[in-house]
Design a protein around this motif. Structure first.
Motif, PDB file in Angstrom:
ATOM      1  N   ILE A   8      -9.302 -13.655   2.976  1.00  0.00           N
ATOM      2  CA  ILE A   8     -10.531 -13.017   2.615  1.00  0.00           C
ATOM      3  C   ILE A   8      -9.872 -11.470   2.518  1.00  0.00           C
ATOM      4  O   ILE A   8      -9.872 -10.774   1.108  1.00  0.00           O
ATOM      5  N   CYS A   9      -9.015 -11.016   3.254  1.00  0.00           N
ATOM      6  CA  CYS A   9      -8.472  -9.597   3.442  1.00  0.00           C
ATOM      7  C   CYS A   9      -6.982  -9.668   3.614  1.00  0.00           C
ATOM      8  O   CYS A   9      -6.135  -8.341   3.280  1.00  0.00           O
ATOM      9  N   GLY A  10      -6.471 -10.589   3.994  1.00  0.00           N
ATOM     10  CA  GLY A  10      -4.802 -10.553   4.073  1.00  0.00           C
ATOM     11  C   GLY A  10      -4.423 -10.417   5.472  1.00  0.00           C
ATOM     12  O   GLY A  10      -3.196 -10.259   5.733  1.00  0.00           O
ATOM     13  N   TYR A  11      -5.278 -10.023   6.431  1.00  0.00           N
ATOM     14  CA  TYR A  11      -4.897  -9.834   8.086  1.00  0.00           C
ATOM     15  C   TYR A  11      -4.259 -11.125   8.501  1.00  0.00           C
ATOM     16  O   TYR A  11      -4.492 -12.196   8.132  1.00  0.00           O
ATOM     17  N   TRP A  30      -3.149 -20.565  18.039  1.00  0.00           N
ATOM     18  CA  TRP A  30      -4.230 -20.746  17.140  1.00  0.00           C
ATOM     19  C   TRP A  30      -5.422 -21.540  17.648  1.00  0.00           C
ATOM     20  O   TRP A  30      -6.510 -21.052  17.795  1.00  0.00           O
ATOM     21  N   GLU A  31      -4.875 -22.851  17.998  1.00  0.00           N
ATOM     22  CA  GLU A  31      -5.823 -23.842  18.837  1.00  0.00           C
ATOM     23  C   GLU A  31      -6.740 -23.218  19.639  1.00  0.00           C
ATOM     24  O   GLU A  31      -7.777 -23.780  19.960  1.00  0.00           O
ATOM     25  N   ASP A  32      -6.012 -22.166  20.514  1.00  0.00           N
ATOM     26  CA  ASP A  32      -6.762 -21.779  21.832  1.00  0.00           C
ATOM     27  C   ASP A  32      -7.701 -20.747  21.616  1.00  0.00           C
ATOM     28  O   ASP A  32      -8.038 -20.175  22.572  1.00  0.00           O
ATOM     29  N   ILE A  33      -7.676 -20.218  20.260  1.00  0.00           N
ATOM     30  CA  ILE A  33      -8.589 -19.143  20.135  1.00  0.00           C
ATOM     31  C   ILE A  33     -10.080 -19.545  19.706  1.00  0.00           C
ATOM     32  O   ILE A  33     -10.276 -20.597  19.171  1.00  0.00           O
ATOM     33  N   PRO A  35     -13.490 -20.771  18.938  1.00  0.00           N
ATOM     34  CA  PRO A  35     -14.010 -21.109  17.416  1.00  0.00           C
ATOM     35  C   PRO A  35     -14.978 -19.912  16.837  1.00  0.00           C
ATOM     36  O   PRO A  35     -15.125 -19.678  15.430  1.00  0.00           O
ATOM     37  N   ASN A  36     -15.559 -19.111  17.681  1.00  0.00           N
ATOM     38  CA  ASN A  36     -16.447 -17.994  17.170  1.00  0.00           C
ATOM     39  C   ASN A  36     -15.868 -16.788  16.884  1.00  0.00           C
ATOM     40  O   ASN A  36     -16.286 -15.714  16.402  1.00  0.00           O
ATOM     41  N   TRP A  37     -14.424 -16.609  17.067  1.00  0.00           N
ATOM     42  CA  TRP A  37     -13.468 -15.633  16.882  1.00  0.00           C
ATOM     43  C   TRP A  37     -13.695 -15.030  15.583  1.00  0.00           C
ATOM     44  O   TRP A  37     -13.555 -16.085  14.602  1.00  0.00           O
ATOM     45  N   LYS A  46     -12.863 -17.776  11.572  1.00  0.00           N
ATOM     46  CA  LYS A  46     -11.560 -18.480  11.786  1.00  0.00           C
ATOM     47  C   LYS A  46     -11.296 -19.522  10.683  1.00  0.00           C
ATOM     48  O   LYS A  46     -10.099 -19.703  10.324  1.00  0.00           O
ATOM     49  N   GLU A  47     -12.248 -20.112   9.981  1.00  0.00           N
ATOM     50  CA  GLU A  47     -12.027 -21.269   9.098  1.00  0.00           C
ATOM     51  C   GLU A  47     -11.421 -20.610   7.872  1.00  0.00           C
ATOM     52  O   GLU A  47     -10.917 -21.271   6.923  1.00  0.00           O
TER      53      GLU A  47
END
Length: 54
Positions: A8-11, A30-33, A35-37, A46-47
């Motif tokens: 969306i924004c490139g972050y 990444w897998e440990d962040i 899912p609601n981040w 996250k998706e």
């Protein structure tokens, strides 16, 4: 370590750097962040991130 970019924004989230200001320690995969981040720049889910090569 891998990197993921918000489509969306490139972050870019770098696993090596983490996001200490949000409680995500350097080296956090990444897998440990949770899912609601969400993207700290635009609030995207996250998706909405894709793995990238840097």
């Amino acid at each position: 370590m891998r990197s993921y970019m918000c489509v969306i924004c490139g972050y870019v989230y770098n696993e090596e750097d983490g996001l200490p200001e949000e409680g995500i320690l350097p080296g956090t995969r990444w897998e440990d962040i949770p899912p609601n981040w969400s993207c700290p720049e635009c609030g995207a889910r996250k998706e909405d991130f894709e793995q990238i090569e840097i």
